[in-house]
Design a protein around this motif. Structure first.
Motif, mmCIF file in Angstrom:
data_model
loop_
_atom_site.group_PDB
_atom_site.id
_atom_site.type_symbol
_atom_site.label_atom_id
_atom_site.label_comp_id
_atom_site.label_asym_id
_atom_site.label_seq_id
_atom_site.Cartn_x
_atom_site.Cartn_y
_atom_site.Cartn_z
ATOM 1 N N GLN A 80 36.458 -25.273 -36.764
ATOM 2 C CA GLN A 80 37.736 -24.919 -37.400
ATOM 3 C C GLN A 80 38.882 -25.728 -36.799
ATOM 4 N N THR A 117 36.288 -27.547 -41.421
ATOM 5 C CA THR A 117 36.273 -26.183 -41.965
ATOM 6 C C THR A 117 35.052 -25.929 -42.845
ATOM 7 N N ASP A 118 34.582 -26.981 -43.547
ATOM 8 C CA ASP A 118 33.403 -26.795 -44.389
ATOM 9 C C ASP A 118 32.176 -26.454 -43.554
ATOM 10 N N ILE A 145 32.558 -22.794 -42.276
ATOM 11 C CA ILE A 145 32.252 -21.828 -43.338
ATOM 12 C C ILE A 145 30.750 -21.744 -43.580
ATOM 13 N N GLU A 167 28.836 -18.274 -42.994
ATOM 14 C CA GLU A 167 28.203 -17.618 -44.160
ATOM 15 C C GLU A 167 26.705 -17.439 -43.913
ATOM 16 N N ASN A 211 39.145 -19.707 -41.771
ATOM 17 C CA ASN A 211 38.786 -21.021 -42.322
ATOM 18 C C ASN A 211 39.160 -21.143 -43.795
ATOM 19 N N TYR A 212 38.967 -20.074 -44.561
ATOM 20 C CA TYR A 212 39.391 -20.101 -45.972
ATOM 21 C C TYR A 212 40.906 -20.232 -46.076
ATOM 22 N N ASP A 247 42.728 -21.315 -49.594
ATOM 23 C CA ASP A 247 42.071 -20.370 -50.508
ATOM 24 C C ASP A 247 42.466 -18.965 -50.039
ATOM 25 N N LYS A 276 40.393 -15.636 -51.176
ATOM 26 C CA LYS A 276 39.134 -15.406 -50.463
ATOM 27 C C LYS A 276 39.407 -15.090 -48.992
ATOM 28 N N ALA A 277 40.413 -15.751 -48.420
ATOM 29 C CA ALA A 277 40.755 -15.515 -47.013
ATOM 30 C C ALA A 277 41.173 -14.062 -46.793
ATOM 31 N N LYS A 318 38.176 -11.641 -46.956
ATOM 32 C CA LYS A 318 37.330 -11.644 -45.749
ATOM 33 C C LYS A 318 38.047 -10.983 -44.575
#
Length: 860
Positions: free
Chosen positions: A160, A165-166, A169, A173, A196-197, A202, A205-206, A209
Motif C-alpha cells: 500500500q 495497491t493492486d 488488494i 482478498e 487500499n480501495y 473507489d 467500496k472503501a 469494507k
C-alpha cells in the motif's frame, strides 16, 4: 596429571560462573529498565549494553541476552519517537542473531516484524518487504497461524505504502477468502482492504469494507489504534464526498480512541497531520495551521522554545510525518500568496527528504520516494513562474528550471556518481546483493513452481549483506547540486544546439526552452484532453499496421501533438537536444508532423526529422557530464545469436551482421558463441557494443530482459559490468521500454547499460521489425563511417531510409524508421580527436619555442 585435570575442571567452572554472572547482569539491567521505561532511563540501558558488548569471547547465552536486550531497547526507542535509532538497534540484534546462529528466541515476532514495519515508515520498502517475507517464512515453518496472518497484514501495508495497491488488494482478498481468520484478524484485513480501495478513489467500496471492519473491531478489546485508523479513513472518504459534518464526527471518534490508548509521539503526530489535511480541504486554514503546530510540538521538543511557525533546520530530522507537515504549511503559505515563506518551507522539506534518502538502501525504494520530491518540485516551479510573471526577473525561470532538472533521473545520477566514491569492499557487497536479487526475481518468475525455500535463503543472505554494507558506515550523501547554467549555455553554444526540457506534472506539462543564453518556460495543460492526444499518438506505434491502415488520421494526430508540445520551429540552428519526461520518454519526436497535408506517401510527409538533428538525454546533468571518447578508433563487439531453426529466429540479423562487418573490424559473436559470458569477457575491449537479439520491456511484475544465445538476462544484471564503451547499439525490441516512473524514466535494458558505464546509446522504443531494422542498421553504420558522429549517423540513416527507392511505401511508415532513438553526446569522434591533435600540435610548438629560447640563452 590428576592435578592438571582438576585445575582445568575448576577453571571451566569459574568460566561458566563468570558467563552466568554476565548473563544475569544483562537481564538485571533490562529488568530495571522495563520497570521504569523513560527516554532518560533508556540512556542508562544503552550505556550498559555498550559495556556488555565490549566483553570479548562472549558465550552464546551472553550473545542471546544482548539480542533480547537490544530488541526491547529498540521497541522503546520507537515508542519514544526515536524511529531511526530503533531501526539501527533492531538491525544489530538481527545481525548478531544470524551471524552467531542463535536459537530459542522468537526473533520473527520481536525483531523482524517490528523492523519490517519501521522500514515501511521511513520508506525503505524493499528492505521492509524482504524482512517481512522472512518473518512470514519463519511463521510457516513453525506453523504459527497468528504470526503468518500478521506478516500478511504487514506485507499489505508495504504494498500500500509503495504504490502497489493492486498487489495489496489481491493479497488481502485472497487472505480473507482462503484463510481461517479470527474476528480481530478479519477486522484488520478489512481495514487494510478499505484503505487500499480509498487510495484508488473507489470510495464506495472503501466505505463498505471499512464499515464492515468496524463490526469486527468494535467487539475486540484494546484495539483503539486500529479503530482510530478506521474512523480516520472514513473521515477522509466523507470529506472527499463533501459530507463535512460526518467527516468531523468520524475524526472526533478517531481522536478520542487514539488518546485513550498510550501511543508513541509519531502516531500522535500522524493523527494531527491527517486532521490538518482534512481541515485544509474544508477550507479552514486557521484550524489546519493549529493542527500542524501540534505535529511540530509532538515531534520536536524545542519547537516551543524556538518560537517560530516553522521549525529551524537544526532541529529537524529524517521523518516523513514532519516533512509532510512542513509541506502542508508551505501549501497554506502559497494559498495566502506568501511565496517566500512557502519556498523556505519547501527548502526545509527537501533537506529532510535528502536525510531520508540516505536511509534507503535499494534502488526501487529510492525511486518511489522521489514521487514526494517531484510533487514538491512542481509546486516550487509554479511559485517561481508566478513570481516571474510579476517581476519578469529571469532568475525566477532559472530557479524553476533547476527544480525541474533535479528531479529527472536523480536516482540513476546518484547511483552513477556513487560508483566513483564507494570502497572496493562495499562495491563487492553491492554486486553480491545484486546477484541475489536477480536469483530471487528469476525464481519468482516460475510462479507456482517457484522454490519458496530457495527464495527465502536468498532473501536471508541479501539482508545479511545489506546489514554488512550499513555497518561499513560509508553512506556518503550524494548532493543534488544545481546545474551550472553558464556552463550549460556555453556547451549549447559550442554544440550549436537548442535544448528543450519537459517536466511532466500532475495536471500541467512544463516546457523549458534554452536558446541564446536564455530560458523560456511555457506551461501546457496536462488534462484529460491532452492525455488522450498523447495516448492516441503513442497507440499508432503499438502495432505495425496502425499507421498504414489510417494514414490520414496519423497525419492529423501527429500534427496536433507536435503543436501541443510547443516544439521550436525550424531555424538556423539545426541541432536539438530533447530531455523528455514521464510518458514523453516513449515519444519518437522525429516522427511528429510539422505540417499536415493529404498524402499517403510516407517519404513526402513533413516530419520533425526534417527540421532538426535530434539527440535525447535523461537530464541536463547527463548532457553536461559527457565523458571524452574512451577509444581512438571504432571497433565493434557484435552479438548475433540469430536463434536459427527456432520460433525466435532473426533471419535478417545475418544480413545486418555482414553489412556491419564490411564497415568495421571487431569481434562478432555468432549463434552459439553469442553467450552472456562471452559478451561479459570481451565487452570492455571494444568501442561499440552491438546487440542484435530479442528483448522484452517486461511488465509491472516482470523486469525488462535481453536474450543471449544461452540465457535471458534481466536489465539489473548489467549494472555490475563496469564497462566504458563509446556507444551501445541495442538492435532489439523495446530496449528503451520497461516499468516506468515519472521522475526516473523506464527500468529498461538501456538503463542497465547506462549504469554499467555507457554514455551514448542507440535503442528502440517498441517492437522493431527484423528486416527493416537490419536495413536501418546498414545505413547507420555506413553514415557513421563517413561522419564519425553517432547523432548524425542516426539522423541521416532515417533520411536515407525514407529516400531509399528499394523500400516499399508501407515499410516507410514511421513505425519502421523512428523506433531507434539516440541518447548521448553531440560531438563527433573525429572532432574530439581533431581537438586532441590541435592541442598536441600547439604543445609541440610551445616546446620548440622554449627550446630555442633556452639554446639562445646558452650561446650567450
Amino acid at each position: 596429571m590428576k592435578k592438571i585435570i582438576i585445575l582445568l575442571f575448576l577453571l571451566g567452572l569459574n568460566l561458566l560462573s563468570a558467563q552466568e554472572k554476565t548473563v544475569d547482569k544483562i537481564y538485571e539491567s533490562l529488568d530495571r529498565f522495563i520497570e521504569n521505561p523513560t527516554p532518560e532511563s533508556i540512556k542508562k540501558l544503552e550505556s550498559d549494553a555498550i559495556q556488555f558488548t565490549k566483553k570479548t569471547n562472549k558465550s552464546k547465552d551472553e550473545l542471546l541476552a544482548l539480542v533480547i536486550l537490544n530488541c526491547n531497547k529498540a521497541y522503546y526507542e520507537n515508542k519514544f519517537g526515536a524511529t531511526l535509532k530503533a531501526i539501527s538497534t533492531y538491525e544489530n540484534a538481527w545481525k548478531s542473531y544470524q551471524e552467531n546462529k542463535l536459537e530459542n528466541y522468537d526473533i520473527g515476532e520481536y525483531c523482524l516484524k517490528p523492523l519490517g514495519n519501521l522500514y515501511t515508515i521511513v520508506g525503505d520498502y524493499e528492505s521492509a518487504e524482504n524482512t517481512i517475507k522472512q518473518y512470514y517464512y519463519l511463521a510457516i515453518l513453525e506453523k504459527n497461524q497468528a504470526q503468518k496472518i500478521g506478516a500478511i497484514l504487514n506485507l499489505s501495508n508495504v504494498y500500500q505504502s509503495s504504490g502497489k495497491t493492486d498487489l495489496a488488494i489481491l493479497l488481502l482478498e485472497k487472505t480473507i477468502k482462503d484463510e481461517e481468520l479470527a474476528p480481530l484478524e478479519k477486522g484488520k484485513a478489512l481495514n487494510n482492504l478499505g484503505t487500499n480501495y480509498m487510495l484508488l478513489n473507489d470510495f464506495g467500496k472503501a466505505k463498505q469494507k471499512l464499515e464492515l471492519s468496524l463490526k469486527y473491531l468494535q467487539k475486540e478489546k484494546n484495539q483503539e489504534e486500529v479503530l482510530s485508523n478506521t474512523y480516520r479513513n472514513l473521515a477522509f472518504i466523507e470529506n472527499k464526498n463533501k459530507n463535512f459534518t460526518e467527516a468531523n464526527s468520524n475524526l472526533s471518534k478517531a481522536e478520542t480512541l487514539l488518546f485513550s490508548s498510550r501511543q508513541n509521539p509519531r502516531k500522535i503526530a500522524k493523527f494531527f497531520y491527517d486532521k490538518a489535511l482534512i481541515q485544509l480541504e474544508q477550507g479552514n486554514a486557521i484550524a489546519s495551521r493549529t493542527s500542524i503546530k501540534q505535529v511540530f510540538k509532538t515531534l520536536l521538543p524545542n519547537y516551543v522554545k524556538e518560537g517560530k511557525v516553522v521549525p529551524s533546520k537544526k532541529s529537524v530530522y529524517a521523518d516523513t510525518v514532519l516533512m509532510e507537515a512542513i509541506d502542508l504549511q508551505a501549501e497554506i503559505y502559497a494559498q495566502q500568496n506568501k511565496f517566500q515563506n512557502a519556498l523556505e518551507c519547501y527548502t526545509l522539506s527537501f533537506y529532510i527528504e535528502d536525510l531520508l534518502q540516505t536511509l534507503l538502501f535499494y534502488e526501487n525504494s529510492k525511486i518511489i520516494s522521489q514521487v514526494r520530491s517531484r510533487n514538491r518540485s512542481e509546486k516550487c516551479i509554479q511559485i517561481y513562474y508566478v513570481l516571474y510573471q510579476k517581476t519578469k526577473n529571469s532568475k525566477h525561470l532559472e530557479r524553476a528550471f533547476q527544480y525541474a532538472e533535479n528531479n529527472k533521473a536523480s536516482v540513476l545520477k546518484a547511483m552513477i556518481i556513487s560508483e566513483n566514491v564507494i570502497s572496493i569492499e562495499k562495491r563487492k557487497l553491492f554486486e553480491q546483493i545484486q546477484e541475489l536479487n536477480t536469483s530471487i526475481l528469476k525464481e519468482q518468475q516460475k510462479f507456482e513452481k517457484a522454490d519458496i525455500e530457495k527464495i527465502n535463503q536468498a532473501i536471508n543472505k541479501q539482508n545479511e549483506l545489506m546489514l554488512s554494507v550499513k555497518s561499513l558506515k560509508e553512506n556518503k550523501q550524494i548532493s543534488n547540486e544545481d546545474i551550472p547554467l553558464e556552463k550549460l549555455f556555453k556547451q549549447l553554444e559550442h554544440d550549436k544546439t537548442i535544448l528543450i526540457s519537459y517536466f511532466y506534472g500532475s495536471d500541467k506539462l512544463y516546457s523549458f526552452l534554452l536558446e541564446n543564453h536564455a530560458i523560456k518556460l511555457t506551461i501546457l495543460e496536462n488534462d484529460a484532453k491532452s492525455q488522450t492526444l498523447t495516448s492516441e499518438f503513442l497507440e499508432f506505434f503499438s502495432d505495425a499496421n496502425k499507421i498504414t491502415t489510417d494514414v490520414n488520421r496519423y497525419n492529423t494526430t501527429a500534427n496536433k501533438f507536435y503543436n501541443y508540445l510547443n516544439l521550436p520551429k525550424k531555424s538556423n540552428t539545426e541541432n536539438l537536444i530533447i530531455l523528455p519526461d514521464g510518458i514523453l520518454n516513449f515519444v519518437p519526436f522525429e516522427a511528429l508532423i510539422t505540417k499536415s497535408k493529404p498524402t499517403s506517401n510516407f517519404a513526402e510527409m513533413s516530419y520533425f526529422l526534417h527540421d532538426y538533428k535530434i539527440a535525447y538525454n535523461n537530464s541536463a546533468y547527463f548532457y553536461l557530464t559527457k565523458k571524452p571518447f574512451h577509444f581512438k578508433e571504432e571497433t565493434i563487439l557484435g552479438v548475433f545469436p540469430i536463434f536459427e531453426n527456432t520460433n525466435l529466429e532473426l533471419a535478417y540479423s545475418k544480413k545486418e551482421l555482414e553489412e556491419i562487418k564490411a564497415n568495421f573490424k571487431g569481434l562478432y559473436l555468432e549463434k552459439d558463441k553469442a553467450t552472456f559470458n562471452s559478451f561479459k569477457h570481451h565487452a570492455a575491449e571494444y568501442s561499440i557494443l552491438h546487440l542484435s537479439t530479442h528483448a522484452s520491456s517486461g511488465d509491472i511484475y516482470t523486469p525488462a530482459s535481453l536474450k543471449f544465445y544461452d540465457e535471458e538476462i534481466l536489465y539489473s544484471e548489467l549494472y555490475n559490468l563496469n564497462i566504458h564503451p563509446d556507444l551501445v547499439v541495442l538492435s532489439a525490441c523495446e530496449t528503451g521500454m520497461g516499468k516506468w516512473y515519472k521522475s526516473e524514466g523506464a527500468m529498461s535494458i538501456s538503463r542497465g547499460f547506462q549504469l554499467a558505464g555507457a554514455k551514448n546509446l542507440l535503442f528502440s522504443l517498441w517492437k522493431v521489425n527484423d528486416y527493416t531494422t537490419s536495413v536501418f542498421m546498414e545505413k547507420f553504420y555506413k553514415n557513421l563511417k563517413k561522419s564519425g558522429n553517432y547523432r548524425e549517423a542516426n539522423h541521416q540513416a532515417k533520411l536515407d531510409f525514407l529516400n531509399d527507392e528499394a523500400i516499399s511505401n508501407s515499410k516507410k511508415s514511421p513505425y519502421y524508421w523512428s523506433a531507434m532513438v539516440y541518447y548521448g553526446t553531440m560531438e563527433s569522434k573525429s572532432d574530439s580527436n581533431y581537438l586532441v591533435y590541435i592541442l598536441v600540435f600547439l604543445g609541440a610548438i610551445a616546446l620548440i619555442l622554449l627550446l630555442r629560447k633556452f639554446i639562445k640563452g646558452v650561446k650567450k
